[in-house]
Motif scaffolding. Structure first.
Motif, mmCIF file in Angstrom:
data_model
loop_
_atom_site.group_PDB
_atom_site.id
_atom_site.type_symbol
_atom_site.label_atom_id
_atom_site.label_comp_id
_atom_site.label_asym_id
_atom_site.label_seq_id
_atom_site.Cartn_x
_atom_site.Cartn_y
_atom_site.Cartn_z
ATOM 1 N N GLY A 164 0.779 -1.392 -0.076
ATOM 2 C CA GLY A 164 -0.043 0.029 0.030
ATOM 3 C C GLY A 164 0.836 1.140 0.022
ATOM 4 N N ASN A 165 2.269 1.298 -0.154
ATOM 5 C CA ASN A 165 3.019 2.579 -0.037
ATOM 6 C C ASN A 165 2.624 3.065 -1.623
ATOM 7 O OD1 ASN A 165 4.581 2.150 2.300
ATOM 8 N ND2 ASN A 165 5.174 0.198 1.461
ATOM 9 N N LEU A 166 2.495 4.310 -1.486
ATOM 10 C CA LEU A 166 2.188 4.901 -2.800
ATOM 11 C C LEU A 166 3.183 6.197 -3.327
ATOM 12 C CD1 LEU A 166 -1.721 5.787 -1.810
ATOM 13 C CD2 LEU A 166 -0.761 3.627 -3.151
ATOM 14 N N ILE A 167 3.257 6.104 -4.608
ATOM 15 C CA ILE A 167 3.935 6.999 -5.310
ATOM 16 C C ILE A 167 2.955 7.853 -6.461
ATOM 17 C CG2 ILE A 167 5.716 7.938 -7.025
ATOM 18 C CD1 ILE A 167 7.292 5.322 -5.491
ATOM 19 N N TYR A 168 2.944 9.039 -6.383
ATOM 20 C CA TYR A 168 2.213 9.679 -7.341
ATOM 21 C C TYR A 168 2.928 10.466 -8.484
ATOM 22 C CZ TYR A 168 -0.547 9.405 -3.131
ATOM 23 O OH TYR A 168 -1.364 8.973 -1.992
ATOM 24 N N ARG A 169 2.186 10.757 -9.656
ATOM 25 C CA ARG A 169 2.844 11.162 -10.672
ATOM 26 C C ARG A 169 2.406 12.796 -11.089
ATOM 27 N NH1 ARG A 169 2.469 10.562 -16.530
ATOM 28 N NH2 ARG A 169 4.419 10.055 -17.630
ATOM 29 N N TYR A 170 3.446 13.691 -11.151
ATOM 30 C CA TYR A 170 3.209 14.770 -11.785
ATOM 31 C C TYR A 170 1.785 15.682 -10.891
ATOM 32 C CZ TYR A 170 5.899 13.411 -15.477
ATOM 33 O OH TYR A 170 7.275 13.124 -16.409
ATOM 34 N N THR A 171 0.960 16.073 -11.616
ATOM 35 C CA THR A 171 -0.344 16.575 -10.828
ATOM 36 C C THR A 171 -1.046 15.914 -10.174
ATOM 37 O OG1 THR A 171 -1.389 16.670 -12.839
ATOM 38 C CG2 THR A 171 -0.270 18.760 -12.667
ATOM 39 N N ALA A 172 -0.925 14.612 -10.105
ATOM 40 C CA ALA A 172 -1.856 13.886 -9.267
ATOM 41 C C ALA A 172 -1.387 13.850 -7.976
ATOM 42 C CB ALA A 172 -1.877 12.255 -9.993
ATOM 43 N N ARG A 173 -0.320 14.394 -7.646
ATOM 44 C CA ARG A 173 0.116 14.852 -6.200
ATOM 45 C C ARG A 173 -0.397 16.111 -5.949
ATOM 46 N NH1 ARG A 173 6.356 13.983 -4.185
ATOM 47 N NH2 ARG A 173 6.104 15.067 -1.789
ATOM 48 N N ASN A 174 -1.675 15.906 -5.893
ATOM 49 C CA ASN A 174 -2.374 17.388 -5.626
ATOM 50 C C ASN A 174 -2.879 17.131 -4.219
ATOM 51 O OD1 ASN A 174 -4.746 16.066 -6.629
ATOM 52 N ND2 ASN A 174 -4.014 16.710 -8.656
ATOM 53 N N ILE A 204 8.647 7.473 -1.787
ATOM 54 C CA ILE A 204 7.312 6.959 -1.531
ATOM 55 C C ILE A 204 6.741 8.280 -0.417
ATOM 56 C CG2 ILE A 204 5.875 5.615 0.345
ATOM 57 C CD1 ILE A 204 7.902 3.362 0.113
ATOM 58 N N VAL A 205 5.571 8.586 -1.290
ATOM 59 C CA VAL A 205 4.600 9.964 -0.677
ATOM 60 C C VAL A 205 3.762 9.367 0.601
ATOM 61 C CG1 VAL A 205 3.396 11.679 -1.110
ATOM 62 C CG2 VAL A 205 5.117 10.990 -2.711
ATOM 63 N N THR A 206 2.902 8.499 0.098
ATOM 64 C CA THR A 206 1.969 8.029 1.350
ATOM 65 C C THR A 206 2.335 6.653 1.613
ATOM 66 O OG1 THR A 206 0.132 9.183 0.031
ATOM 67 C CG2 THR A 206 -0.270 7.331 1.537
ATOM 68 N N PRO A 207 2.853 6.563 3.036
ATOM 69 C CA PRO A 207 3.009 5.113 3.607
ATOM 70 C C PRO A 207 1.979 4.170 3.580
ATOM 71 C CG PRO A 207 3.998 7.056 5.024
ATOM 72 C CD PRO A 207 2.842 7.607 3.926
ATOM 73 N N GLY A 208 2.255 3.119 3.443
ATOM 74 C CA GLY A 208 1.243 1.883 3.389
ATOM 75 C C GLY A 208 0.178 1.756 4.531
ATOM 76 N N VAL A 209 0.611 2.246 5.655
ATOM 77 C CA VAL A 209 0.088 2.342 6.921
ATOM 78 C C VAL A 209 -1.376 3.036 6.761
ATOM 79 C CG1 VAL A 209 1.110 4.323 8.214
ATOM 80 C CG2 VAL A 209 0.226 2.409 9.603
ATOM 81 N N TYR A 210 -1.294 3.857 5.863
ATOM 82 C CA TYR A 210 -2.639 4.849 5.840
ATOM 83 C C TYR A 210 -3.755 4.076 4.820
ATOM 84 C CZ TYR A 210 -0.439 8.719 7.916
ATOM 85 O OH TYR A 210 0.024 9.570 8.956
ATOM 86 N N VAL A 211 -3.080 3.101 3.808
ATOM 87 C CA VAL A 211 -4.063 2.391 2.907
ATOM 88 C C VAL A 211 -4.510 0.906 3.630
ATOM 89 C CG1 VAL A 211 -3.866 1.873 0.459
ATOM 90 C CG2 VAL A 211 -2.702 3.663 1.312
ATOM 91 N N GLN A 212 -5.782 0.927 3.447
ATOM 92 C CA GLN A 212 -6.289 -0.486 3.923
ATOM 93 C C GLN A 212 -6.562 -1.407 2.515
ATOM 94 O OE1 GLN A 212 -7.605 2.473 5.565
ATOM 95 N NE2 GLN A 212 -5.931 1.933 6.670
#
Length: 243
Positions: A164-174, A204-212
């Motif tokens: 669940g670790n997340l990486i966003y691309r360009y403007t999706a990181r809004n 990694i921008v959002t750590p997997g601990v936040y994503v269920q």
């Protein structure tokens, strides 16, 4: 640690219900979790409160939930290009809480950080501050804003691992990173999904601990609200030579 699901519909099963508050990442049609939005529509859940920067456009993005009559209230900073949204708001069929864009982002961030409220100068002396507590700090007046938490948060990432670790691309990181932290249940769709250990921890921008819950995003053409283009210099030069 997140759990992989075979589809957006499966990820939302037993999560969606009438009357929930749903925070949605993206900005208009940029970086939106399109598969998850359509799954919300197909779930039939109604009387929803949607928290998002704006509601997309007619027939696309969060606009599909407006068309389906599933939304009771919207917390947003911008009506955008959605004519039906504006019509329902002006007709009193849809409750809208307008929030300055930066304040909205901070309300979501605060919710994810466990901060119940904060003070900001933005909106002081305007309709935004009506009915809200004011406080003076160092001779300057601030308005108190409440944090936002959601029953369900929906986000779109470019790359994720199965933890669940997340990486966003360009403007999706809004709005996606702050939305991801603000949900009691956060569901992410990702274009690329890899195994644990394959992502650089520094990226990694959002750590997997936040994503269920996590699903593979469907490949699709990414819509653009207002396509503005100009002739390339080469094309202009070629045209001049033919005159």
């Amino acid at each position: 640690m997140s759990t992989m699901y075979g589809s957006a519909a499966e990820a939302l099963r037993e999560v969606m219900a009438d009357g929930l508050t749903v925070a949605v990442g993206g900005f208009g049609l940029s970086g939106i979790p399109a598969d998850l939005i359509h799954a919300v529509r197909d779930s039939g859940a109604k009387d929803l409160t949607i928290v998002s920067n704006n509601m997309g456009v007619d027939g696309k993005g969060l606009g599909v939930l407006i068309e389906a009559g599933q939304v009771r209230k919207v917390i947003a900073s911008y009506v955008g290009e959605n004519k039906l949204f504006a019509e329902q708001y002006l007709a009193g069929k849809l409750e809208v809480e307008f929030t300055p864009q930066g304040t909205l982002a901070e309300r979501l961030r605060a919710g994810g950080a466990g901060i119940p409220a904060f003070y900001t100068r933005t909106g002081v002396g305007t309709l935004v501050a009506e009915g809200k507590p004011l406080e003076e700090f160092d001779g300057v007046t601030y308005v108190r804003e409440r944090a936002i938490t959601a029953d369900v948060a929906l986000v779109h990432a470019h790359t994720a691992d199965t933890d669940g670790n997340l990486i966003y691309r360009y403007t999706a990181r809004n709005f996606n990173p702050v939305v991801a932290t603000a949900g009691a249940v956060t569901i992410a769709e990702a274009e690329v999904i890899v195994q644990p250990g394959e992502l650089d921890p520094n990226h990694i921008v959002t750590p997997g601990v936040y994503v269920q819950r996590l699903v593979q995003a469907t490949a699709r053409v990414k819509d653009i609200e207002q396509r503005t283009v100009r002739q390339r210099a080469v094309a202009q030069h070629a045209e001049a030579l033919t005159v």
